[in-house]
Design an enzyme around this catalytic site. Structure first.
Site, mmCIF file in Angstrom:
data_model
loop_
_atom_site.group_PDB
_atom_site.id
_atom_site.type_symbol
_atom_site.label_atom_id
_atom_site.label_comp_id
_atom_site.label_asym_id
_atom_site.label_seq_id
_atom_site.Cartn_x
_atom_site.Cartn_y
_atom_site.Cartn_z
ATOM 1 C CB THR A 163 41.740 67.001 50.001
ATOM 2 O OG1 THR A 163 41.781 67.061 48.672
ATOM 3 C CG2 THR A 163 40.995 68.389 50.437
ATOM 4 C CG ASP A 203 34.287 65.301 50.909
ATOM 5 O OD1 ASP A 203 34.976 64.394 50.418
ATOM 6 O OD2 ASP A 203 34.324 66.478 51.467
ATOM 7 N NE ARG A 204 34.357 69.153 46.919
ATOM 8 C CZ ARG A 204 33.756 69.673 48.164
ATOM 9 N NH1 ARG A 204 32.620 69.339 48.198
ATOM 10 N NH2 ARG A 204 34.389 70.494 48.926
ATOM 11 C CB THR A 205 38.620 63.900 49.628
ATOM 12 O OG1 THR A 205 39.350 64.951 49.113
ATOM 13 C CG2 THR A 205 39.303 62.770 50.205
ATOM 14 C CB CYS A 231 36.567 73.179 45.368
ATOM 15 S SG CYS A 231 36.797 71.636 46.272
ATOM 16 C CG ASN A 232 42.581 74.156 44.881
ATOM 17 O OD1 ASN A 232 43.394 74.429 44.376
ATOM 18 N ND2 ASN A 232 42.255 75.079 46.058
ATOM 19 C CB THR A 233 39.355 68.543 45.758
ATOM 20 O OG1 THR A 233 40.233 68.868 46.879
ATOM 21 C CG2 THR A 233 39.464 67.059 45.962
ATOM 22 C CB ALA A 234 35.568 70.736 42.693
ATOM 23 C CB CYS A 274 42.481 72.558 50.300
ATOM 24 S SG CYS A 274 40.953 72.664 51.073
ATOM 25 C CE LYS A 294 35.854 70.908 53.299
ATOM 26 N NZ LYS A 294 35.184 71.883 52.490
#
Length: 228
Positions: free
Chosen positions: A123, A48-50, A83-86, A192, A162
């Site tokens: 996120t 998980d990125r966050t 994935c944006n957060t990635a 996200c 999700k």
């Protein structure tokens, strides 16, 4: 000859499916051969990125880079990340391969003209990273939810999108969107990749900017395909 698109995916699978579908839906094609060759690496073991960015969780960087390298070895000439957060790990991913990696937040900001103020729905990790804030500088004012409103967005992402939970309650989400509009938001940046899935699923109101769609269309062009 068209290049092959490689999708670093699995974060989560529904978001990867949405990106692949938008590539297909937005390609102008009269036959199978007019479509883009796409390779999806749906690696659901990517951490998980966050959790990694904010809470000292396991870093996804090595597995993101490994996915990029697998896709390059398989023949991908352009890479995109579902994935944006990635994109917090974008520089490491780009360094790990010899093919271009498209940057979803930058492409989104460049195509978000026509709005003076937009709200970022994303996120905690994406918001704290400042990636979208930096990308939108000079394009539009970017506001973000705070406190309970941001908790509501996180719940929409993790408990609704999700899980694909069709019964997820959206009353607090609608109140958050209304509050952001009162603060001046003319559109919501769905920052996200679960959110372009969640918004139609729950019939959520408001104008939206869909980074997944923007990324899909730019990937088609980058590979030599034609847009509908």
């Amino acid at each position: 000859m068209k290049k092959v698109i490689g999708i670093i995916g699995g974060m989560g699978p529904l978001a990867s499916h949405d990106l692949l579908g938008k590539i297909i839906d937005n390609t102008r094609a009269d036959c199978d051969q007019d479509h883009i060759h796409v390779i999806l690496d749906s690696d659901t073991d990517i951490a998980d990125r966050t959790a990694a960015i904010l809470h000292g969780g396991k870093s996804p960087e090595a597995e993101l880079c490994a996915s990029a390298q697998r896709l390059q070895r398989a023949g991908a000439g352009i890479l995109i990340v579902a994935c944006n957060t990635a994109h917090y790990f974008y520089d490491a991913i780009a360094r790990s391969v010899d093919v271009p990696v498209l940057h979803m937040p930058r492409l989104t900001a460049a195509e978000a003209g026509g709005f003076d103020t937009v709200a970022l729905l994303a996120t905690d990790g994406m918001i704290e990273s400042g990636i979208y804030q930096k990308a939108f500088a000079g394009h539009a004012k970017l506001i973000v939810p705070e406190g309970e409103e941001q908790k509501t967005v996180m719940s929409l992402i993790y408990d609704g999108g999700k899980r694909g939970d069709r019964d997820f309650p959206t009353e607090s989400v609608c109140r958050t969107l209304e509050k952001l509009e009162k603060q001046g938001a003319q559109a919501f940046v769905l920052g996200c990749t679960e959110l372009p899935v969640a918004f139609p699923l729950y019939h959520l109101p408001g104008k939206t900017i869909d980074p997944t769609l923007i990324l899909a269309r730019q990937a088609i062009l980058a590979c030599g395909g034609c847009l509908k």
